[in-house]
Motif scaffolding. Structure first.
Motif, short mmCIF file in Angstrom:
data_model
loop_
_atom_site.label_atom_id
_atom_site.label_comp_id
_atom_site.label_asym_id
_atom_site.label_seq_id
_atom_site.Cartn_x
_atom_site.Cartn_y
_atom_site.Cartn_z
N LEU A 1 0.75 -1.25 -0.03
CA LEU A 1 -0.20 0.08 -0.07
C LEU A 1 0.77 1.32 0.01
CD1 LEU A 1 -2.45 -1.11 2.70
CD2 LEU A 1 -2.92 -1.16 0.04
N LEU A 2 2.11 1.32 0.36
CA LEU A 2 2.98 2.38 0.37
C LEU A 2 2.93 3.10 -1.21
CD1 LEU A 2 4.75 3.89 2.28
CD2 LEU A 2 6.61 2.70 1.27
N PRO A 3 2.89 2.56 -2.16
CA PRO A 3 2.86 3.62 -3.23
C PRO A 3 1.76 4.33 -3.31
CG PRO A 3 3.41 1.09 -3.78
CD PRO A 3 3.09 1.23 -2.43
N ALA A 4 0.57 4.20 -2.79
CA ALA A 4 -0.70 5.03 -2.57
C ALA A 4 -0.13 6.38 -2.00
CB ALA A 4 -1.71 4.23 -1.92
N LEU A 5 0.54 6.30 -1.00
CA LEU A 5 1.11 7.20 -0.49
C LEU A 5 1.95 8.17 -0.98
CD1 LEU A 5 1.02 9.01 2.47
CD2 LEU A 5 2.69 7.32 3.27
N LEU A 6 2.83 7.59 -1.66
CA LEU A 6 4.09 8.14 -2.41
C LEU A 6 3.97 8.43 -3.78
CD1 LEU A 6 7.02 5.99 -0.90
CD2 LEU A 6 6.00 8.26 0.03
N LEU A 7 2.94 7.55 -4.39
CA LEU A 7 3.07 7.93 -6.20
C LEU A 7 1.96 8.32 -6.48
CD1 LEU A 7 4.83 4.53 -6.88
CD2 LEU A 7 5.99 6.90 -6.54
N ASN A 8 0.73 8.54 -5.98
CA ASN A 8 -0.56 8.96 -6.58
C ASN A 8 -0.63 10.18 -7.08
OD1 ASN A 8 -3.07 7.23 -6.78
ND2 ASN A 8 -2.56 6.82 -4.79
N LEU A 9 0.24 11.24 -6.35
CA LEU A 9 0.31 12.65 -6.56
C LEU A 9 1.04 12.82 -8.05
CD1 LEU A 9 -1.15 15.16 -5.69
CD2 LEU A 9 0.80 15.89 -4.41
N PRO A 10 2.46 12.19 -7.72
CA PRO A 10 3.11 12.50 -9.07
C PRO A 10 2.53 11.43 -10.23
CG PRO A 10 4.33 11.28 -7.45
CD PRO A 10 3.18 11.62 -6.75
N ALA A 11 1.86 10.43 -10.06
CA ALA A 11 1.44 9.59 -11.18
C ALA A 11 0.17 10.48 -11.92
CB ALA A 11 1.14 8.45 -10.70
N GLY A 12 -0.59 10.99 -10.75
CA GLY A 12 -1.74 11.98 -11.42
C GLY A 12 -1.43 13.07 -12.28
N ALA A 13 -0.22 13.61 -11.58
CA ALA A 13 0.48 14.70 -12.43
C ALA A 13 0.93 14.38 -13.88
CB ALA A 13 1.23 15.63 -11.79
N TRP A 14 1.54 13.23 -13.94
CA TRP A 14 2.20 12.80 -15.03
C TRP A 14 1.03 12.33 -16.13
CZ3 TRP A 14 2.51 7.61 -17.31
CH2 TRP A 14 3.48 7.74 -18.33
N ALA A 15 0.04 11.55 -15.49
CA ALA A 15 -0.93 10.92 -16.35
C ALA A 15 -1.63 12.09 -17.30
CB ALA A 15 -1.85 9.99 -15.66
N ASP A 16 -2.02 12.97 -16.60
CA ASP A 16 -2.91 14.04 -17.17
C ASP A 16 -2.01 14.67 -18.46
OD1 ASP A 16 -5.38 14.20 -16.10
OD2 ASP A 16 -4.85 15.61 -14.67
#
Length: 425
Positions: free
Chosen positions: A59-74
């Motif tokens: 579950l740690l990726p949810a804490l660390l990666l969601n924000l940068p992943a969302g910014a990259w995906a947009d």
């Protein structure tokens, strides 16, 4: 939104292919959800603290990666292709576990690494998935589409644990994970056969990285959902981290018996998914969310209460999971549809990334707390904390605008992500 339109949605080829891939992958997720912790407990002899670390790695990726992943995906033009890549990579990681087991080389370190990798890829899949879903359907069909996808999730809850328990019993936990790998391959194949018209990628601008969370914090409905979801995720993952260990060691249930109870109880999720559209039409989207949170959390308090003869214990676990599964379906369908309708196209991945960072990010914290509490005070007292604390999530909603929101809102007009404003709901 007439009920007769749901079959029409399944007759649309692109959505049907998308839905089929998601359905099969969700069954695989449920098998892995049981097989990975059982591999840790049964094959490698993991204790409560090690189970906490395993859940944290997942579950740690949810804490660390969601924000940068969302910014990259947009800023990407082909989110569907990214989803296909993550499916293929997740299949490869999970298939490495039975290979290591066959070579007598499986370790907890590898389980931690695979859980971390699959968790990271799932984050990337999910922030792209919301864009593909909304590209396939108009706003007025979000509740219907979410009902079908979440109906598949409840069917996976129904069949997945039982199938997982059977496969673990026949093949061992690591080998059973081959099935999950195959489901991800089928999901990738289904996604490769659709071509939704995705919104154009966002242009680079100052504040791109944080635009999603700033928009969400200004939106009253999203703020309330942030608080409620963060609370329920933290306490629910105290519960989930210890549930398998509690059921097998303290309650003395076998893997097959435990999986069978969860499977049968998951009928509640099917009922919740089928009835969610009618509930939303009857009481409105916001009251449905409030009702769903209460129905999801309160029944789980039966689980730490379970004691006595095996038949009574199984009955209490069944009742808790049956009612809770119905509640979580109502939460997922109603709140997911509200968010999809509310968020402007140019911010979807970033807002979802921000939402999951704030809310899903509490999952690893709950997992660590669960492992620590289970070690320090015992499994049953720790489960009391997890289940009772989750009930507090509804407090965030009772006095919020969500409780008064009856219909899906129109998304706020967006000329520039950092200048997004909210409408009146």
């Amino acid at each position: 939104m007439k009920g007769t339109r749901v079959p029409e949605l399944l007759r649309e080829q692109a959505f049907r292919r998308y839905w089929t891939g998601q359905t099969v992958a969700l069954v695989g997720d449920q098998i892995a959800l049981l097989a990975i912790p059982l591999a840790a407990v049964v094959v490698l002899g993991a204790d409560a603290a090690e189970m906490g670390w395993l859940k944290t790695a997942e579950l740690l990726p949810a804490l660390l990666l969601n924000l940068p992943a969302g910014a990259w995906a947009d800023r990407q033009a082909q989110r569907r292709r990214i989803m296909i890549g993550t499916d293929l990579a997740r299949a490869a990681l999970l298939c490495s576990l039975p290979v290591a087991y066959a070579l007598d080389a499986l370790t907890l370190v590898q389980l931690y690494a695979v859980a971390l990798g699959v968790g990271a890829l799932t984050v990337l899949f999910d922030v792209c998935n919301v864009v593909v879903f909304t590209a396939l359907l108009p706003t007025e069909r979000y509740v219907q589409g979410n009902s079908l996808v979440n109906g598949s999730r409840s069917m996976a809850w129904l069949g997945g644990p039982g199938l997982g328990g059977l496969l673990v019993g026949l093949l061992s936990a690591p080998v059973a994970l081959l099935t999950t790998g195959l489901t991800y391959l089928l999901s990738a194949e289904r996604l490769s056969r659709i071509a939704p018209v995705e919104p154009p990628p966002a242009e680079p601008e100052p504040g791109h990285f944080t635009a999603g969370i700033r928009w969400a914090l200004r939106e009253p409905l999203m703020r309330s959902m942030f608080g409620a979801t963060a609370t329920v995720q933290f306490f629910n993952f105290i519960f989930h981290t210890l549930f398998v260990l509690y059921a097998t060691e303290e309650l003395g249930l076998s893997a097959g018996m435990f999986g069978a109870v969860l499977s049968v109880a998951a009928v509640g999720g099917v009922i919740g998914a089928v009835c969610s559209g009618a509930v939303v039409r009857r009481i409105g989207i916001g009251p449905s969310i409030v009702t769903g949170f209460a129905t999801f959390t309160i029944p789980l308090m039966l689980i730490p209460l379970a004691d006595g003869p095996t038949v009574l214990v199984l009955g209490m676990l069944f009742a808790a999971e049956f009612i809770s599964c119905a509640g979580v379906m109502l939460v997922d369908i109603a709140s997911g549809s509200l968010q999809m309708a509310l968020i402007p196209d140019g911010l979807r991945s970033r807002v979802l990334g921000a939402f999951r960072t704030v809310t899903h990010g509490f999952r690893p914290l709950g997992a660590v707390a669960g492992g620590a509490l289970g070690t320090l005070i015992g499994l049953r007292p720790a489960l009391w904390i997890g289940t009772a604390g989750a009930v507090l999530s509804a407090v965030w909603l009772l006095g919020s605008p969500i409780a008064r929101t009856r219909a899906l809102p129109e998304p706020a007009p967006l000329t520039h992500p950092t200048e997004a404003t909210t409408g009146t709901h």
